[in-house]
Write an enzyme that holds these catalytic residues in place. Structure first.
Site, PDB file in Angstrom:
ATOM      1  N   ASN A 148       0.824  -1.210   0.000  1.00  0.00           N
ATOM      2  CA  ASN A 148       0.000   0.000   0.000  1.00  0.00           C
ATOM      3  C   ASN A 148       0.862   1.266   0.000  1.00  0.00           C
ATOM      4  OD1 ASN A 148      -2.778  -0.582  -0.113  1.00  0.00           O
ATOM      5  ND2 ASN A 148      -2.747  -1.396   1.958  1.00  0.00           N
ATOM      6  N   ASP A 171      -6.634  -6.523  -1.772  1.00  0.00           N
ATOM      7  CA  ASP A 171      -7.574  -7.533  -1.287  1.00  0.00           C
ATOM      8  C   ASP A 171      -8.857  -6.954  -0.706  1.00  0.00           C
ATOM      9  OD1 ASP A 171      -6.682  -6.489   1.098  1.00  0.00           O
ATOM     10  OD2 ASP A 171      -6.295  -8.428   2.049  1.00  0.00           O
ATOM     11  N   HIS A 201      -9.231   1.512  -3.670  1.00  0.00           N
ATOM     12  CA  HIS A 201      -9.931   2.016  -2.471  1.00  0.00           C
ATOM     13  C   HIS A 201     -10.913   3.128  -2.822  1.00  0.00           C
ATOM     14  CE1 HIS A 201      -6.733   0.497   0.658  1.00  0.00           C
ATOM     15  NE2 HIS A 201      -7.316  -0.466  -0.036  1.00  0.00           N
ATOM     16  N   TYR A 264     -14.022   2.177   1.550  1.00  0.00           N
ATOM     17  CA  TYR A 264     -13.095   3.294   1.773  1.00  0.00           C
ATOM     18  C   TYR A 264     -13.685   4.642   1.365  1.00  0.00           C
ATOM     19  CZ  TYR A 264      -9.073   0.519   3.184  1.00  0.00           C
ATOM     20  OH  TYR A 264      -8.216  -0.308   3.882  1.00  0.00           O
TER      21      TYR A 264
END
Length: 449
Positions: A148, A171, A201, A264
């Site tokens: 990330n 994931d 996200h 997110y």
């Protein structure tokens, strides 16, 4: 399927490594392994994990050659796949990513807003270094990168290593799809065929069908509208922040009931709510350090001491099964349908062709072929244009060592209220990251006459 594969896990000291090793061992019939290596630049941390992994391999597949090393040449030589999940600065820096923005009443999160930008500035150099090691020592290998913040890292690899065999994956959609399958009473998310688009996200499901083509969206929408992504019979998780996230999807969904959202998006649609429920003295990083990190290191120590995993509580990381699916697709040309982060290049018709978008792809031995999305609505297009500009500005700031570009990125983030606050946060982040970021040059303003 006669060939056995050689793998290096880059970020061997991660608390996720034992679960991934267990998952690989559980899938040896589908994806045989002859050699498994761990690589990390923190030898002490990696050794805590590696000792336990060695026991797990001896118990389940003693023929697999195992090595843990801090030497890039030793790690990256003669490998077929690099599975990368590094965290530059570890959890100590994640804690600052979260707490510095919260000091100014702004979302403190590891991949969204200022925290994600700070983490991205640290991750770029680390991931590029891994790519360079792979291309030096195993030029035919593929890198499956799930480090990330994936969106910023993917943009950096597009700009700076455009011909590299690196696939950027995440994931989080897998975790949400697992919940959708539970909501529907299905045994696996693999019984669903999904259409999805967005940035990492930052995306939406537009269609979910079963293998017979039956529309599953109405049933999921009805549930999400009432309960979010929490299946009716699920017990609350130990980590309260995840329960809140999956419940909050109910509100996020209301913005566009024609689609189903990535969780997110809560940070962008409801930043004030996210700040209000955050404890600036005990953030998600503290939750992980006090919980998951202590638990995994303790379990690894127990395994090493007993030289047995019989009493171990470490579980197979089921979410990580998509890593094996991806490796198999590349190795065996299976044509697996998977969500990947790829250059848009017309996949979304009315969106920046150079944007790194997250869309379903058909994966074979030559890599991913994105499935065309077509035109997207103005609401999503506007949100994505703003967010992709943030990601591009961060990468430009890293390349050009530009304070101004990074300030612009922070100001453009939907989580930050104004340019003044963006600058205050940035100055604190610059100080905190001086050992990790390239030194940034500020533009000198012309004196007014």
């Amino acid at each position: 399927m006669n060939k056995s594969y050689s793998i290096v896990i880059a970020g061997g000291g991660s608390t996720f490594t034992p679960g991934i090793v267990l998952m690989l061992l559980d899938n040896l019939d589908d994806f045989p392994i002859s050699r498994l290596k761990l690589y990390d630049n923190d030898e002490e941390r990696q050794n805590k994990i590696a000792g336990a992994c060695e026991v797990l391999i001896k118990e389940r597949a003693p023929y697999i050659e195992f090595l843990a090393t801090t030497d890039p040449k030793e790690a990256f030589s003669e490998v077929d796949f690099v599975m990368a999940h590094i965290r530059v600065g570890k959890y100590a820096m994640r804690e600052l990513d979260e707490k510095i923005p919260l000091k100014y009443g702004v979302v403190g999160q590891e991949t969204c807003g200022p925290g994600g930008i700070a983490y991205g500035m640290r991750s770029i150099g680390g991931v590029l270094e891994l790519i360079d090691f792979m291309e030096t020592y195993s030029p035919d290998a593929w890198m499956l990168n799930y480090s990330n913040p994936a969106a910023i890292v993917a943009e950096a690899t597009r700009r700076l290593r455009p011909t590299s065999k690196v696939l950027n994956i995440c994931d989080m959609p897998i975790g949400i799809e697992d919940r959708m399958a539970q909501i529907l009473g299905l045994s696996s998310r693999k019984e669903m065929i999904v259409r999805y688009y967005g940035l990492n996200h930052f995306g939406w499901w537009t269609s979910i069908c079963d293998k017979a083509g039956n529309d599953l969206m109405p049933a999921i929408k009805e549930h999400v509208g009432k309960f979010g992504y929490i299946p009716k019979n699920e017990q609350e998780q130990a980590e309260a922040s995840w329960n809140d996230t999956f419940k909050k999807a109910r509100e996020v969904y209301q913005l566009d009931p024609d689609t189903l959202p990535n969780t997110y998006l809560q940070y962008y649609f409801y930043p004030d709510d996210m700040v209000k429920k955050s404890n600036p003295d005990f953030t998600r990083a503290n939750e992980v350090m006090e919980g998951r990190e202590k638990f995994i290191f303790g379990e690894c120590e127990k395994i090493v001491r007993a030289q047995s995993s019989a009493d171990s509580q470490i579980k197979i990381d089921d979410h990580a099964s998509y890593i094996v699916d991806l490796a198999r697709a590349l190795a065996y040309n299976t044509g697996e349908r998977m969500l990947l982060i790829v250059e848009n290049n017309g996949t979304i018709e009315n969106f920046d062709p150079t944007a790194m978008v997250e869309v379903p792809c058909i994966v074979g031995k030559n890599g991913p072929e994105p499935i065309t999305v077509g035109r997207i609505p103005q609401f999503q297009k506007g949100l994505m244009e703003q967010q992709v500009s943030v990601e591009k500005l961060v990468v430009e700031a890293w390349i050009e060592k530009s304070y101004q570009k990074l300030w612009q990125a922070l100001t453009l983030s939907q989580t930050v209220p104004n340019a003044r606050t963006a600058k205050l946060i940035l100055d604190d982040l610059v100080e905190a990251n001086k050992d990790y970021w390239p030194p940034l040059a500020e533009k000198k303003l012309q004196p007014s006459l």
